[in-house]
Design an enzyme around this catalytic site. Structure first.
Site, PDB file in Angstrom:
ATOM      1  N   CYS A   2      49.486  -8.806 -27.831  1.00  0.00           N
ATOM      2  CA  CYS A   2      49.465  -7.828 -26.749  1.00  0.00           C
ATOM      3  C   CYS A   2      50.201  -6.568 -27.205  1.00  0.00           C
ATOM      4  CB  CYS A   2      50.119  -8.324 -25.465  1.00  0.00           C
ATOM      5  SG  CYS A   2      49.346  -9.789 -24.806  1.00  0.00           S
ATOM      6  N   ARG A  27      46.950  -5.802 -31.990  1.00  0.00           N
ATOM      7  CA  ARG A  27      47.854  -6.800 -31.420  1.00  0.00           C
ATOM      8  C   ARG A  27      47.139  -7.719 -30.421  1.00  0.00           C
ATOM      9  NH1 ARG A  27      53.109  -5.504 -32.318  1.00  0.00           N
ATOM     10  NH2 ARG A  27      53.773  -6.851 -30.628  1.00  0.00           N
ATOM     11  N   TRP A  74      46.110 -10.143 -25.700  1.00  0.00           N
ATOM     12  CA  TRP A  74      45.718 -11.322 -26.472  1.00  0.00           C
ATOM     13  C   TRP A  74      46.129 -12.502 -25.595  1.00  0.00           C
ATOM     14  CZ3 TRP A  74      48.129 -15.609 -28.769  1.00  0.00           C
ATOM     15  CH2 TRP A  74      47.372 -16.264 -29.750  1.00  0.00           C
ATOM     16  N   ASN A 100      54.351  -8.040 -22.891  1.00  0.00           N
ATOM     17  CA  ASN A 100      53.993  -8.724 -24.137  1.00  0.00           C
ATOM     18  C   ASN A 100      55.016  -9.835 -24.337  1.00  0.00           C
ATOM     19  OD1 ASN A 100      54.677  -7.761 -27.572  1.00  0.00           O
ATOM     20  ND2 ASN A 100      53.491  -9.469 -26.831  1.00  0.00           N
ATOM     21  N   GLY A 101      54.533 -11.072 -24.428  1.00  0.00           N
ATOM     22  CA  GLY A 101      55.471 -12.187 -24.618  1.00  0.00           C
ATOM     23  C   GLY A 101      55.030 -13.361 -23.758  1.00  0.00           C
ATOM     24  N   GLU A 483      45.349 -18.372 -50.399  1.00  0.00           N
ATOM     25  CA  GLU A 483      45.244 -17.082 -49.729  1.00  0.00           C
ATOM     26  C   GLU A 483      43.773 -16.627 -49.670  1.00  0.00           C
ATOM     27  OE1 GLU A 483      46.783 -15.407 -47.812  1.00  0.00           O
ATOM     28  OE2 GLU A 483      46.058 -13.352 -47.959  1.00  0.00           O
ATOM     29  N   LYS A 487      41.754 -15.827 -46.213  1.00  0.00           N
ATOM     30  CA  LYS A 487      41.160 -14.505 -45.990  1.00  0.00           C
ATOM     31  C   LYS A 487      39.698 -14.663 -45.611  1.00  0.00           C
ATOM     32  CE  LYS A 487      43.727 -12.526 -45.740  1.00  0.00           C
ATOM     33  NZ  LYS A 487      45.114 -12.239 -45.593  1.00  0.00           N
ATOM     34  N   GLU A 490      39.237 -16.305 -42.034  1.00  0.00           N
ATOM     35  CA  GLU A 490      39.690 -15.571 -40.856  1.00  0.00           C
ATOM     36  C   GLU A 490      38.797 -14.382 -40.509  1.00  0.00           C
ATOM     37  OE1 GLU A 490      43.501 -13.225 -42.810  1.00  0.00           O
ATOM     38  OE2 GLU A 490      43.420 -13.379 -40.648  1.00  0.00           O
ATOM     39  N   HIS A 506      40.523 -36.919 -55.256  1.00  0.00           N
ATOM     40  CA  HIS A 506      41.198 -37.888 -54.381  1.00  0.00           C
ATOM     41  C   HIS A 506      40.657 -37.838 -52.951  1.00  0.00           C
ATOM     42  CE1 HIS A 506      43.890 -38.958 -57.584  1.00  0.00           C
ATOM     43  NE2 HIS A 506      44.087 -37.662 -57.814  1.00  0.00           N
ATOM     44  N   LYS A 605      47.401  -9.357 -34.792  1.00  0.00           N
ATOM     45  CA  LYS A 605      48.192  -9.039 -35.985  1.00  0.00           C
ATOM     46  C   LYS A 605      49.599  -9.614 -35.916  1.00  0.00           C
ATOM     47  CE  LYS A 605      48.873  -6.565 -39.782  1.00  0.00           C
ATOM     48  NZ  LYS A 605      48.256  -7.261 -40.916  1.00  0.00           N
TER      49      LYS A 605
HETATM   50  C1  F6R Z   1      46.408 -13.393 -42.260  1.00  0.00           C
HETATM   51  C2  F6R Z   1      47.634 -12.871 -41.674  1.00  0.00           C
HETATM   52  C3  F6R Z   1      48.533 -13.828 -40.995  1.00  0.00           C
HETATM   53  C4  F6R Z   1      49.997 -13.368 -41.100  1.00  0.00           C
HETATM   54  C5  F6R Z   1      50.896 -14.283 -40.257  1.00  0.00           C
HETATM   55  C6  F6R Z   1      52.353 -13.896 -40.385  1.00  0.00           C
HETATM   56  O1  F6R Z   1      45.700 -12.394 -42.911  1.00  0.00           O
HETATM   57  O2  F6R Z   1      47.896 -11.692 -41.712  1.00  0.00           O
HETATM   58  O3  F6R Z   1      48.379 -15.123 -41.477  1.00  0.00           O
HETATM   59  O4  F6R Z   1      50.388 -13.392 -42.429  1.00  0.00           O
HETATM   60  O5  F6R Z   1      50.504 -14.205 -38.916  1.00  0.00           O
HETATM   61  O6  F6R Z   1      52.572 -12.598 -39.949  1.00  0.00           O
HETATM   62  P1  F6R Z   1      53.864 -11.807 -40.373  1.00  0.00           P
HETATM   63  O7  F6R Z   1      53.791 -11.577 -41.828  1.00  0.00           O
HETATM   64  O8  F6R Z   1      53.812 -10.534 -39.590  1.00  0.00           O
HETATM   65  O9  F6R Z   1      55.024 -12.678 -40.000  1.00  0.00           O
END
Ligand code: F6R
Length: 610
Positions: A2, A27, A74, A100-101, A483, A487, A490, A506, A605
């Site tokens: 949010c 957000r 969100w 937000n929260g 990673e 990527k 997501e 395994h 984010k």
């Molecule tokens: C994936 C991504 C998330 C963040 C995770 C932690 O591309 O960006 O997996 O890495 O939500 O976020 P931060 O780094 O802000 O604590």
């Protein structure tokens, strides 16, 4: 999760709120709304769906006024719907709240308020806030918000308007970020700095428990005990352009292309060129404390956790101290073993606001660990609560999928490893120089990968029709495979899993059938033959093998269907290079599949909820 905005001044509030919300859409983006003063009431316009939908409804229909608040959501409590969108109001319509929260005790409060005669119109936790404020209001908004919040458990960044006090916005924060932008005769409120950059660089970053009375001509900030405090102005040095798309179709692509400069920025000033040494003035540990370390724990979530996996290799190699890497959401609910004074906990968080990471930091600190934060956001919660802070200098990262923040987190891991290794004297003569020389080559090598994306685009086309994929590798290649897999899933919604190459047989090998794409990262020379054998295992099951290999590796052509080459550097530093084609693969696959690259479904984010 949010985003909230607010404006009070002499200009039209509506366009300023909308522009601010656009900067905060990362957000959360399942619904949006604004509250503006009208002559007779506070007007609320809100809707489920993206911000464009709100604009369709509100453009031309919003009242002319100079004070307002806004929200992009969100969903946590209550599905995305018009009713559950913010702003929320109480029964008499005098108060509008954006939040937000999470209000953890909202059900108890709601039950009590209903008994007191309040009528609720949404399923959200947030709605208890305007009702509580209404309940306690006796002519002063600031006091009513204080009273209300004293009953609340949970996390919040909140902005409140009151019809009877039209020249004020009250805002408060706990465990969710909030920034106030200071203009001449106008003030701005936002969850994050990019929403303010078009208007001002002068900000107050609220600390937990602080409440602010925001008026056109001034901001009064009070601490949790109600005492007025003198907040220092924090000058933001990001420019607005850095937070815009700058000609790229998506923030993610722009951010991928910014990696060479982000790496240079993060290295800048941290290497003593005369002595070929790393100098990290920001780390407060003394030589004796570093020499006395018995364990290092890296805690993070998601992509930042993957940076931690590379960090384990980096730190163990350079310091010879055992390193554990932990998911913050697991670590915080265990009873972690910390030896006070002898353990260093490194928390990695791009946003510096991730709820689980912050909780892990606090637990570790209480148990007596020394805390080093690696974060991209100056003044963020983890930065303020850690003992030392290593700032990655990636600049604002807007796309939900992290790219340039990850690569600078890797740089942080290497530099911190080298620095601690120097203090512990655990590195061979010449080793630091060799690694620094390698690091200095990385920006140009990343540039060269970015200069030839056509091959990756072509491969993305080939995999874009698949629904399942695997990523394999050994050692550092496995860390990067994880990673790459995250990527891809997501943003393209292709199901992908990463496996340590030696683990496939395994169990997972059962899922490898004809045509299943397997991306094999194969740059670690000491396990090259072993990984090659694993590639042969999947090839024998007719998998479609895409190898990510070192330039000059001819052998790999014999076993892989496709090969993407990356420039050679020290094996130790290869994650800085191999991750780039994997980011591009995910980007192009998502694009071809017509996915919303910058705003993948269900994600946000900054994850400020548990
Ligand atoms: C994936 C991504 C998330 C963040 C995770 C932690 O591309 O960006 O997996 O890495 O939500 O976020 P931060 O780094 O802000 O604590």
């Amino acid at each position: 999760m949010c985003g909230i905005v607010g404006y009070i001044g002499y200009n039209e509030a509506y366009p300023i709120l909308i522009e601010g919300l656009k900067k905060l859409e990362y957000r959360g983006y399942d619904s949006a709304g604004i509250a503006l003063f009208e002559k007779e009431k506070i007007d609320i316009i809100k809707t489920v769906g993206r911000l464009e939908k709100l604009e369709e409804i509100a453009d031309g229909n919003s009242p002319s006024c100079q004070v307002g608040i806004g929200h992009t959501r969100w969903a946590t409590h209550g599905r995305p719907s018009d009713e559950n969108s913010h702003p929320h109001r109480g029964c008499n319509g005098d108060f509008a709240v954006v939040h937000n929260g999470i209000i953890e005790n909202y059900q108890k409060l709601k039950d009590w308020l209903i008994k007191e005669g309040h009528v609720f119109s949404s399923e959200t936790d947030t709605e208890v806030l305007p009702h509580l404020i209404e309940h306690f209001y006796q002519g002063e908004l600031l006091t009513a918000v204080r009273e209300a919040i004293s009953r609340v458990e949970g996390s919040y960044a909140m902005a409140v308007m009151c019809f009877r006090e039209p020249d004020k916005i009250v805002c408060i924060r706990k465990d969710s970020p909030l920034v106030i932008g200071i203009g001449k005769d106008e003030k701005y409120i936002a969850s994050d700095i990019p929403a303010l950059l078009a208007y001002t660089r002068d900000t107050y970053i609220l600390d937990d428990g602080e409440i602010a009375l925001v008026e056109r001509n001034g901001v009064k900030v009070f601490n949790g005990n109600g005492e007025a405090i003198n907040k220092e102005i924090f000058k933001v040095d990001w420019d607005q352009e850095a937070a815009e798309k700058g000609g790229f179709d998506h923030f993610m692509l722009k951010e991928i292309y910014e990696q060479p400069s982000a790496i240079k920025e993060t290295l800048e000033g941290r290497i003593d060129l005369d002595k070929d040494e790393v100098k990290l003035k920001e780390i407060s540990l003394t030589r004796e404390e570093v020499q006395g370390l018995s364990k290092i724990i890296i805690v993070a979530c998601g992509t930042a956790y993957h940076a931690g996996l590379v960090g384990k290799f980096a730190l163990e190699k350079t310091t010879r101290v055992p390193v554990e890497v932990e998911l913050a959401s697991e670590y915080r609910y265990r009873n972690p073993i910390i030896e006070p004074g002898k353990n260093l906990v490194i928390v990695i968080s791009q946003s510096g606001e991730t709820a689980d990471t912050l909780a892990a930091l606090r637990i570790s600190k209480n148990l007596g660990a020394s805390i080093l934060a690696v974060t991209n956001v100056i003044g963020s919660s983890v930065a303020r609560e850690a003992d030392s802070v290593f700032y990655t200098k990636a600049g604002p990262e807007i796309a939900v999928a992290s790219t340039k923040a990850y690569i600078t987190q890797l740089i942080a891991m290497y530099l911190i490893g080298l620095y601690l290794g120097q203090l512990r004297e655990t590195m061979a003569p010449g080793e630091v120089k060799e690694i620094l020389d390698g690091l200095r080559c990385v920006p140009n090598q990343v540039e060269s990968i970015l200069a030839s994306v056509e091959e990756v685009e072509e491969l993305a086309r080939k995999i874009s029709t698949r629904e399942n994929m695997f990523f394999i590798g050994r050692g550092l290649d496995y860390a990067v495979a994880q990673e790459g897999s995250l990527k891809l899933k997501e943003i393209s919604y292709i199901h992908a899993e990463a496996y340590a190459a030696g683990e496939l047989k395994h169990g997972t090998l059962a899922l490898v059938t004809e045509g299943v794409p397997v991306v094999a990262v194969v740059t670690q020379r000491h396990v090259y033959d072993k990984t090659l054998s694993n590639i042969k295992e999947v090839s024998a099951r007719d998998a479609y093998v895409i190898a990510l290999a070192l330039k000059g590796d001819e052998e790999i052509n014999k076993v892989a269907d496709e090969v993407l080459y990356v420039p050679q550097n020290l094996d130790f530093l290869m994650p800085l290079l191999t991750v780039v084609p994997l980011q591009l693969l995910a980007y192009y696959a998502a694009l071809i599949r017509d996915c919303d690259v910058d705003k993948p479904r269900n994600l946000a984010k900054s994850v400020t909820v548990e």
